[in-house]
Structures are given as C-alpha cells and as structure tokens.
Scaffold this active site. Structure first.
Site, PDB file in Angstrom:
ATOM      1  N   ASP A 200       1.012  -1.251  -0.186  1.00 14.83           N
ATOM      2  CA  ASP A 200      -0.046  -0.029   0.002  1.00 14.83           C
ATOM      3  C   ASP A 200       0.630   1.397   0.135  1.00 14.83           C
ATOM      4  O   ASP A 200       2.179   1.231  -0.321  1.00 14.83           O
ATOM      5  CB  ASP A 200      -0.884   0.038   1.254  1.00 14.83           C
ATOM      6  CG  ASP A 200      -2.231   0.573   0.937  1.00 14.83           C
ATOM      7  OD1 ASP A 200      -2.382   1.835   0.581  1.00 14.83           O
ATOM      8  OD2 ASP A 200      -3.311  -0.114   1.111  1.00 14.83           O
ATOM      9  N   HIS A 242      -3.756   5.892   3.272  1.00  8.44           N
ATOM     10  CA  HIS A 242      -4.578   4.750   2.803  1.00  8.44           C
ATOM     11  C   HIS A 242      -4.017   3.714   3.391  1.00  8.44           C
ATOM     12  O   HIS A 242      -4.699   2.753   4.068  1.00  8.44           O
ATOM     13  CB  HIS A 242      -4.692   4.721   1.056  1.00  8.44           C
ATOM     14  CG  HIS A 242      -5.394   3.681   0.619  1.00  8.44           C
ATOM     15  ND1 HIS A 242      -5.005   2.375   0.365  1.00  8.44           N
ATOM     16  CD2 HIS A 242      -6.843   3.828  -0.021  1.00  8.44           C
ATOM     17  CE1 HIS A 242      -6.061   1.471   0.067  1.00  8.44           C
ATOM     18  NE2 HIS A 242      -6.980   2.481  -0.302  1.00  8.44           N
ATOM     19  N   SER A 440     -11.284  -1.211  -0.743  1.00  4.78           N
ATOM     20  CA  SER A 440      -9.930  -1.276   0.052  1.00  4.78           C
ATOM     21  C   SER A 440     -10.028  -1.269   1.352  1.00  4.78           C
ATOM     22  O   SER A 440      -9.226  -2.029   2.093  1.00  4.78           O
ATOM     23  CB  SER A 440      -9.390   0.230  -0.063  1.00  4.78           C
ATOM     24  OG  SER A 440      -8.726   0.442  -1.386  1.00  4.78           O
TER      25      SER A 440
END
Length: 509
Positions: A200, A242, A440
């Site tokens: 990520d 994220h 996600s």
C-alpha cells in the site's frame, strides 16, 4: 494454480489450448464448434519517444538465471539500463530513452525473451536509480508535477473523519461484529509469528495503535523504480494515509487505545507500492510480491489495482507483458507460502461480463475502449488471489448487510464479501482515527481473517487457506443492490458475495 470456480478454469484452459481469446468451445461428436469470439480490445499504444526515459518490464522465456542474464545483455545492447532483476521469476525492469527499445531488445534477445512492454503512458517520474550508468546522461528523469492522485480501491469522496475522543472505540466497530472477529478474539488475537504484508502507501510508523505491530525489519519501499529500498523511512507514508487505514483494520493493537484490528496479535510489514503521485505501477507490484515471498510473509493485502490500466488485456503487447510479470510474482510468492487478499474495485462493474473501459490509462490521456473478459483487473483477478467485494450496513444500526453501491461484482470472480462502507480505522493526521469506504476497506478484513487462520493452522498452505475461507463464509441471499444491478447465482454462490460473508470465528475453530 487456480483457486477460482471451475467455470473460469475451463474457459482459461480452452483459451490457452487454442491460442485464441474465446468465450468458450462446445464439443460434440467428432468435431468442435467455436462460440463467438470475444471482441478484440481497442489498441492503446504507449508512446515511448526518443529522448524521454520510459520504463519497461521484460519476461524471460524461462525463469532461470541463465535466460535472465541473456535478457539483461539484450537490454544493455538495445540502449537500456537494467534497473532491477528478479531471476526467480525471470523478470527484468529496464529504463530506456530510445523509441525503438522494444523492437531492438526483441531482436537482440531472440528466443530468450518471452515478452516486453512499457509499464506507463508517461515518462519515468522517479528517475533512474542512483549508481546505474545511464546512456542518456543525467537530468532526463522527467518528474511529473502536480497534486497526488489516489488510484487505490477506496471509493471517491470518502475522506477520513478524525476522531474527537482518545477513548477506546471498539464499540463503534460494527464491522468486526459483522464478521464475528469479536468472538474470534475470545479464542485468539493472532500469533506474533504471522506477518501480513500491507502492499500500500505505507504505514504510519509512530501511530500508537500500530507501532507495536509493525515489522520494521521486513518493511520496504518498492517505488524506487521497482527496486527494494530498505532505508529507515522509505516505507513510511508521504502523501496518503490509505495504507495506514488499511493496516489498522488488519492489525491495530489491543492496547486500550482507539480501535482493535481483526488480528491484533499479528505483525505487519509495510510494503510501499504507491508512489507520491498515487500510482502503483507494475514493477512496484512485482517488487512487493517477490519481497513478500523472499521474506517469508504469510499474507498480503492488496487494496489497489495496478496502474495505468484498470483492466490489462492480453491481446495488447504492453499490457500482456506487464500482466505476465505481475502474475509470475504472485504465483512465485504463493509457492513460497504467501496467501493474497485483494480489493474487487469500486466501479460498480460486473467483472464477469466486461465490455468497455473509459478510465485507462489513468496516468495520462484516457481512452474509451472496448475490452473483453480476458482483460483483467490485477492483482485481484489473478489466479490464487482472494477477490473481495464490499458490504454496507443495511438496515442502518444493525449487523445486516448488502452489497455497497460502489463495489464491483461478478459470478465466478468474487470469492467472499466483507464490510467496506464507513469503516473506522487509523489515519496519519494527529495519529488519529477516521472513516473510509471502498473495497480497499473490505479486503483488509479478509487479510486479517487469513492471518487469524494462519495463527491457528500454521501448516496450512495458501490453497488450503483459500478453500477453507470460502467454505466457511456465511451464505448470503442473492438480492438486488441499491444500484439496481442484478444479482446472478444462488444463495450459496453469487455475483455479489461470492461464497458469502467472511467468518473470522470459523477461521479459528
């Protein structure tokens, strides 16, 4: 090695056997009748002009050191620079500023080269790594200016909302109760021997809910042109939180602060594959998967699709080469014992019936193109990867659920479903907590369940784990979603939920 439904296996086998991209073959008596062929995908040429540094992936005909060295020699002879080599999968990452590089390297490598393709539609942004001789001289790395763009699989507009209180917030984590993680924690929080690779944008290195569970030694930055960068801060987040949000869902510590992850007792390695512009190029993903296999990780989470194409079409040379390199990396790491979970995507798209794509390439000028079912969202549609769709609470305030309106779907493509709408987890700002939505956010729930499963069953192979994960999932009725897209299949397996809602309690029993 496929862990998908038998329907997809049969279709893939027929395509390989005939050398054609087909919808299927009907065999009767002494002859064969071909079904109508899928449409050829619209060509999307990737421009690589003279004087501009472009990035390439090259796949050797055989994954062995000898063949790989032949490809390396061809790269240099064609006026390129070898940036990174992965001999275990026969993949070479190269840069060149010569327009004819692809043609020249094919000619020079001969039978040693299976495929070569450019990996992006824009010049190399990170420059050629220091210490490598560049025939074009310094200063032509062409760093693209502009604001960071998040190309990962969280839904647009789902910005983090910071927590207003430092008190523990487990009572707000309806998502853990929905998948029975709270009950699984009565049996185990997971083993410290289990490592989850979070592929990520990086994990906040000093967040109080994460710091104790970060495996610093195995963390890496893969955005240095696809080379492993093990510098102390390389794997930390820069422009996106994220990865920090994803990490919190997987393994936020049980420490009386904030939230608790699905597997709060396991360790997490930050494998940074998202660059500062928000892109995950194929060479970054290759680096991440091979690194996970090299370092003995047990699980990876992949909440993204590989840029610049939402779908990689095998009838396009550049896209084929990039997909093949990522496929090899996934397959090799799986053979090393790593099991992979991935987000299905947020385009409300039926992955089992592909027709068009108006979002690719996403790093330059997009083209509205025709695609076919051989065009795949990677890594989520690669064999052996658990494809996860997203659920939202419905009705509100209950533990009932339905498919999130943004979630991709697809009969024979989706493996399991997990909560992904308005998920509370860790964020970078003020070492706080926030809500995000997207597939996600669904995928890390599954990665956490796989980590719990591995903790209880350390000898299970990736194939055994995926089979058990699907078998243990709670069946979900095939119902109509908010968006009105039809659900196809049965309550036992359908296009929305695959084999059902992932079950953490069954995973540890």
């Amino acid at each position: 090695m496929s862990l998908r439904s038998s329907r997809r296996l049969r279709a893939a086998a027929l395509s390989v056997a005939t050398g054609l991209t087909v919808a299927g073959l009907a065999v009767a008596g002494g002859g064969a009748t071909a079904a109508p062929a899928d449409p050829v995908s619209t060509p999307v040429p990737l421009s690589t002009p003279d004087g501009v540094v472009s990035a390439y992936l090259l796949n050797a005909a055989k994954a062995n050191p000898g063949q790989t060295r032949l490809v390396e020699r061809a790269v240099r002879a064609a006026g390129g620079v070898v940036v990174q080599t992965w001999p275990q999968i026969g993949v070479v990452v190269a840069h060149s500023d010569r327009a004819a590089f692809r043609d020249d390297v094919r000619r020079l490598a001969g039978h040693a080269l299976e495929s070569v393709g450019a990996t992006r539609s824009v010049p190399v942004t990170e420059g050629t790594p220091d210490g490598l001789p560049a025939p074009w001289g310094p200063g032509k790395g062409q760093v693209r200016k502009g604001a960071a763009v998040d190309r990962s699989e969280d839904s647009t507009g789902a910005e983090a909302t910071l927590a207003t209180t430092p008190d523990p917030r487990e009572s707000e984590q309806w998502d853990l109760a929905m998948i029975k993680a709270d009950r699984a924690h009565e049996i185990t929080d997971g083993s410290r021997d289990v490592v989850v690779g979070v592929l990520d944008s990086g994990i906040d290195p000093d967040h109080p809910d994460l710091v104790a569970n970060i495996d610093v030694e195995d963390s890496v930055n893969c955005t240095d042109a696809g080379r492993p960068d093990t510098s102390p801060t390389g794997w930390a987040p820069t422009t996106s939180d994220h990865g920090t949000h994803v990490a919190g869902t997987i393994g936020a510590a049980r420490n009386g602060t904030g939230i608790v992850g699905v597997a709060p007792g396991v360790r997490m390695a930050s494998v940074k594959v998202v660059n500062d512009d928000g892109f995950i190029y194929p060479e970054y993903a290759v680096c991440g998967f091979v690194w996970a296999g090299q370092h003995g990780m047990d699980v990876t989470n992949n909440s993204y699709y590989v840029d610049p194409f939402q779908f990689y079409c095998e009838d396009q040379p550049d896209q084929y080469a990039a997909k093949e390199a990522v496929r090899r990396a996934v397959e090799w790491s799986t053979d090393q014992g790593v099991v992979h979970a991935a987000a299905a995507g947020n385009s409300s798209y039926d992955l089992a019936n592909k027709t068009t794509d108006a979002t690719s390439p996403d790093d330059g000028t997009t083209v509205e193109r025709t695609i076919n079912n051989a065009c795949q969202d990677i890594p989520t549609e690669l064999d052996g990867v658990v494809t996860v769709s997203s659920l939202e609470r419905f009705p509100a305030g209950t533990l009932e659920n339905r498919l999130s309106g943004f979630s991709n779907r697809g009969l024979g493509v989706i493996d399991v479903a997990a909560p992904g709408s308005r998920i509370l987890s860790t964020v970078v700002k003020d070492n706080g907590y926030g809500l995000k939505s997207g597939t996600s956010m669904a995928s890390p729930h599954v990665a956490g369940v796989l980590a719990l499963m591995k903790s209880v069953h350390p000898d299970w192979t990736p194939a055994q784990m995926v089979a058990k994960l699907r078998a243990q999932a709670d069946d979900h009725a095939c119902v109509v979603a908010t968006a009105g897209a039809p659900c196809v299949g049965t309550d036992a397996e359908n296009s929305y939920y695959g084999d059902g809602v992932v079950d953490a309690l069954d995973a540890v029993q």
